[in-house]
Structures are given as C-alpha cells and as structure tokens.
Design an enzyme around this catalytic site. Sequence first.
Site, PDB file in Angstrom:
ATOM      1  N   ASP A 174       1.093  -1.225   0.027  1.00  0.00           N
ATOM      2  CA  ASP A 174       0.119  -0.435   0.379  1.00  0.00           C
ATOM      3  C   ASP A 174       0.778   1.651   0.099  1.00  0.00           C
ATOM      4  O   ASP A 174       2.583   0.774   0.478  1.00  0.00           O
ATOM      5  CB  ASP A 174      -0.681   0.281   1.319  1.00  0.00           C
ATOM      6  CG  ASP A 174      -1.555   1.292   1.378  1.00  0.00           C
ATOM      7  OD1 ASP A 174      -2.631   1.252  -0.061  1.00  0.00           O
ATOM      8  OD2 ASP A 174      -1.459   1.384   2.252  1.00  0.00           O
ATOM      9  N   SER A 175       0.053   2.770  -0.237  1.00  0.00           N
ATOM     10  CA  SER A 175       1.587   3.638  -0.400  1.00  0.00           C
ATOM     11  C   SER A 175       1.325   4.398   1.162  1.00  0.00           C
ATOM     12  O   SER A 175       1.823   4.831   1.156  1.00  0.00           O
ATOM     13  CB  SER A 175       0.211   5.040  -0.999  1.00  0.00           C
ATOM     14  OG  SER A 175      -0.914   4.959   0.161  1.00  0.00           O
ATOM     15  N   TYR A 179      -0.558   9.047  -3.011  1.00  0.00           N
ATOM     16  CA  TYR A 179      -0.326   7.687  -4.581  1.00  0.00           C
ATOM     17  C   TYR A 179      -1.819   8.932  -5.096  1.00  0.00           C
ATOM     18  O   TYR A 179      -1.675   8.774  -6.305  1.00  0.00           O
ATOM     19  CB  TYR A 179      -0.978   6.670  -4.774  1.00  0.00           C
ATOM     20  CG  TYR A 179       0.635   5.515  -3.978  1.00  0.00           C
ATOM     21  CD1 TYR A 179       1.796   6.346  -3.806  1.00  0.00           C
ATOM     22  CD2 TYR A 179       0.577   4.409  -4.877  1.00  0.00           C
ATOM     23  CE1 TYR A 179       2.995   5.266  -3.792  1.00  0.00           C
ATOM     24  CE2 TYR A 179       1.742   3.779  -4.630  1.00  0.00           C
ATOM     25  CZ  TYR A 179       3.179   4.378  -3.573  1.00  0.00           C
ATOM     26  OH  TYR A 179       4.267   3.716  -3.725  1.00  0.00           O
ATOM     27  N   GLY A 180      -2.627   8.662  -4.372  1.00  0.00           N
ATOM     28  CA  GLY A 180      -4.177   9.008  -4.900  1.00  0.00           C
ATOM     29  C   GLY A 180      -3.562  10.178  -5.951  1.00  0.00           C
ATOM     30  O   GLY A 180      -4.105  10.433  -7.206  1.00  0.00           O
ATOM     31  N   CYS A 212      -4.446  -1.811  -2.539  1.00  0.00           N
ATOM     32  CA  CYS A 212      -4.612  -0.314  -2.119  1.00  0.00           C
ATOM     33  C   CYS A 212      -5.268  -0.133  -3.903  1.00  0.00           C
ATOM     34  O   CYS A 212      -4.675  -0.646  -4.400  1.00  0.00           O
ATOM     35  CB  CYS A 212      -2.894   0.351  -2.916  1.00  0.00           C
ATOM     36  SG  CYS A 212      -2.823   2.077  -3.252  1.00  0.00           S
ATOM     37  N   ASN A 213      -6.848   0.845  -3.837  1.00  0.00           N
ATOM     38  CA  ASN A 213      -7.308   1.193  -4.505  1.00  0.00           C
ATOM     39  C   ASN A 213      -6.542   1.995  -5.720  1.00  0.00           C
ATOM     40  O   ASN A 213      -7.357   1.457  -6.760  1.00  0.00           O
ATOM     41  CB  ASN A 213      -8.516   1.704  -4.317  1.00  0.00           C
ATOM     42  CG  ASN A 213      -9.269   0.481  -3.255  1.00  0.00           C
ATOM     43  OD1 ASN A 213     -10.634  -0.061  -3.834  1.00  0.00           O
ATOM     44  ND2 ASN A 213      -8.974   0.876  -1.770  1.00  0.00           N
ATOM     45  N   THR A 214      -5.895   2.928  -4.977  1.00  0.00           N
ATOM     46  CA  THR A 214      -5.420   3.587  -6.127  1.00  0.00           C
ATOM     47  C   THR A 214      -4.372   3.029  -6.990  1.00  0.00           C
ATOM     48  O   THR A 214      -4.246   2.856  -8.136  1.00  0.00           O
ATOM     49  CB  THR A 214      -4.692   4.885  -5.818  1.00  0.00           C
ATOM     50  OG1 THR A 214      -4.984   5.353  -4.658  1.00  0.00           O
ATOM     51  CG2 THR A 214      -4.250   5.569  -6.700  1.00  0.00           C
ATOM     52  N   GLU A 255      -2.802   9.243   7.772  1.00  0.00           N
ATOM     53  CA  GLU A 255      -1.169   8.787   7.407  1.00  0.00           C
ATOM     54  C   GLU A 255      -1.211   9.883   8.983  1.00  0.00           C
ATOM     55  O   GLU A 255       0.070   9.288   9.699  1.00  0.00           O
ATOM     56  CB  GLU A 255      -1.059   9.493   6.117  1.00  0.00           C
ATOM     57  CG  GLU A 255      -0.926   8.432   5.550  1.00  0.00           C
ATOM     58  CD  GLU A 255      -0.132   7.914   5.436  1.00  0.00           C
ATOM     59  OE1 GLU A 255       0.470   6.971   6.469  1.00  0.00           O
ATOM     60  OE2 GLU A 255      -0.792   5.776   5.055  1.00  0.00           O
ATOM     61  N   CYS A 291     -10.572   2.754  -0.723  1.00  0.00           N
ATOM     62  CA  CYS A 291      -9.449   3.374  -0.279  1.00  0.00           C
ATOM     63  C   CYS A 291      -9.474   2.464   0.619  1.00  0.00           C
ATOM     64  O   CYS A 291     -10.117   2.494   2.013  1.00  0.00           O
ATOM     65  CB  CYS A 291      -9.698   4.896  -0.590  1.00  0.00           C
ATOM     66  SG  CYS A 291      -7.731   5.430   0.415  1.00  0.00           S
ATOM     67  N   THR A 292      -8.016   1.901   0.733  1.00  0.00           N
ATOM     68  CA  THR A 292      -8.914   0.941   1.757  1.00  0.00           C
ATOM     69  C   THR A 292      -7.455   1.964   3.212  1.00  0.00           C
ATOM     70  O   THR A 292      -7.705   1.512   4.638  1.00  0.00           O
ATOM     71  CB  THR A 292      -6.860  -0.227   1.887  1.00  0.00           C
ATOM     72  OG1 THR A 292      -5.831   0.793   1.192  1.00  0.00           O
ATOM     73  CG2 THR A 292      -7.222  -1.001   0.972  1.00  0.00           C
ATOM     74  N   HIS A 293      -6.800   3.065   3.070  1.00  0.00           N
ATOM     75  CA  HIS A 293      -7.185   3.435   4.771  1.00  0.00           C
ATOM     76  C   HIS A 293      -8.679   4.527   4.692  1.00  0.00           C
ATOM     77  O   HIS A 293      -8.878   4.484   6.149  1.00  0.00           O
ATOM     78  CB  HIS A 293      -6.429   5.131   4.431  1.00  0.00           C
ATOM     79  CG  HIS A 293      -5.392   4.956   3.929  1.00  0.00           C
ATOM     80  ND1 HIS A 293      -4.606   4.525   2.973  1.00  0.00           N
ATOM     81  CD2 HIS A 293      -3.894   5.566   4.869  1.00  0.00           C
ATOM     82  CE1 HIS A 293      -3.200   4.866   2.586  1.00  0.00           C
ATOM     83  NE2 HIS A 293      -3.475   4.964   4.079  1.00  0.00           N
TER      84      HIS A 293
HETATM   85  N1  DGL Z   1      -4.435   3.013  -0.027  1.00  0.00           N
HETATM   86  C1  DGL Z   1      -4.837   3.926  -0.663  1.00  0.00           C
HETATM   87  C2  DGL Z   1      -5.476   3.112  -2.150  1.00  0.00           C
HETATM   88  O1  DGL Z   1      -6.565   2.430  -1.812  1.00  0.00           O
HETATM   89  C3  DGL Z   1      -3.993   4.961  -0.935  1.00  0.00           C
HETATM   90  C4  DGL Z   1      -4.234   6.018  -0.787  1.00  0.00           C
HETATM   91  C5  DGL Z   1      -2.802   7.078  -1.395  1.00  0.00           C
HETATM   92  O2  DGL Z   1      -1.669   7.720  -1.445  1.00  0.00           O
HETATM   93  O3  DGL Z   1      -3.625   8.163  -1.373  1.00  0.00           O
HETATM   94  O4  DGL Z   1      -6.508   3.943  -2.412  1.00  0.00           O
END
Ligand code: DGL
Length: 270
Positions: A11-12, A43-44, A74-76, A153, A185-187
């Site tokens: 993940d990011s 990463y978004g 990570c979805n992105t 974060e 988004c996994t966050h």
């Molecule tokens: N946790 C990530 C996701 O699922 C990325 C969040 C990010 O880095 O912007 O998209």
Amino acid sequence: MANERPIGFIDSGVGGLTVVKEAMRQLPNEEILYLGDTARCPYGPRPAEQVIEFTWQMTRFLLKKNIKLLVIACNTATAVALEEIKQTIDIPVIGVIQPGSRAALKASETGRVGVIGTLGTVKSGSYENELRKKAPETYVSSLACPKFVPIVESNQFNSSVAKKIVSHTLAPLKREKLDTLIMGCTHYPLLRPIIQNVMGQEVILIDSGAETINDVSTLLDYFNLNNYQHAATKSRIFYTTGSPKMFKDIASEWLNIRDLAVTHIDLGGE
Ligand code: DGL
C-alpha cells in the site's frame, strides 16, 4: 516449504493494514509481509504512470522476499497497475476493486451505490466499470475525498477535525439516496465510525480490503497454498519507506499487536 512462504501486502502507507487485520482474523496461520510506501504517500493525486512505477518497485521488493501471493492492498494502485502485474509475475495477484464491487452488488437492494476513493481511483472509473459490467442498471455516484488519507496517515482519524472534514466532504453524497457505499480506499475503514455516522446507520458500508481476504482465502484453497502449520507465533513483518515510529503507532493500535517490528527501507525513489 512452499506453503509456509508469506503473503505480501503493499500500500502507499498504513491503509493496507485494514486488509491485514482481516487477513489475521480469517487466516491466522498465514505469515505476513507488509510494505507501506509512506514516504511517497499519498498516491491518490499522482499521475497513473508514477503510481504504476511505484507499485512495481514495491512488488519487486516483496518478490525478492519469496512471497507466495501478492495483495495490492491499495485501490489507487489496483486501478492502474493490477492487470499489468498480474500478467507479468508468476504468483497469484489480487487487487481490492473487484471484491469490493462484488460485495456492493450483493449488499445493495435499491441498486444505488456510492463510491468514495482517492482522486486516482475515482478518475480511473474502475469501480463504475466493474459494477456496470456485472449489473448495467446500477446507479453509481463517485466522490474523491483527497483529505481523508492525510488525516489517517497523521494518526488523527479519531479527532474532531476528522469529523468536520468527513461530514463536509460527504455532504453531496447524502442527497443521493444511496443504500450502499463502497469505501474504495483502504485507509478509509479507519474512519468508518465517522463515515457511518455522517451517512446514516441505514447505509451499508463496504470495506473493499476486508472483502478481498475472502478472495485470498479462495485462491489459497484453489492453488493448494494454505499454510497449515500451527506455530505459536506467526511472523508478521512490516516495512515502511517513511518513519517507523509513526507507522508503528498506528499499526500496533489498529492490529492490536504490542511488539510490532517495523523496519525502514529505501525503494530508491524520491
Ligand atoms: N490506500 C490507498 C487506496 O486504497 C491509497 C491512498 C493514497 O495513497 O492516496 O487507494
């Protein structure tokens, strides 16, 4: 033994820990290797080509550690890099978007589904595509929430600032009469109680990452890759490209592990 090799998660940042948490619950025998690219998070907002490059760097790092299966938690990264990585490497690779979409279709009764995610995920249209490929009549309303990841974060996901930002950001979705909302988004599951409160208790929240572990479990069965060794302690190793302290604070609380070892690594990036 092949089956005792770890499962790799990337993940990011700390987001993928929401996926690991479910893995530890459903698959407690499995050894886990996690890499969060915290130094380059989020990463978004980054261009797709850069996210693909970073995702490859993380993948290569874990491949050298001899993982048996890779979860792009990570979805992105899933949105832009899953297909390429899946077709290139010779271990099974799973992303989080298909499992999340499937769970939403299963949960929704009205066919009105919302998707919240990063700018990259929303711009990719990946969730709409998945949902509509399977159920063309689905009404999908997507919203990018670029302020959510920095809150998580910085370990402020329980704060009053978080409440204000979530409530303000989700206001447009509240008018959409959705019965299901994908946390794409996994966050975001770290903000789950606040998101649920803002959207209303009647809206079903889908945790894409947690849903992904159902697929991991199926694949382990299918490829005969389950680790059936019942060791007293399983190895869970965490790497971050950022500050190990910050990572550890969030990870030990979220995963409820006291002696969690976090190692700093360099991916040779920025
Ligand atoms: N946790 C990530 C996701 O699922 C990325 C969040 C990010 O880095 O912007 O998209």
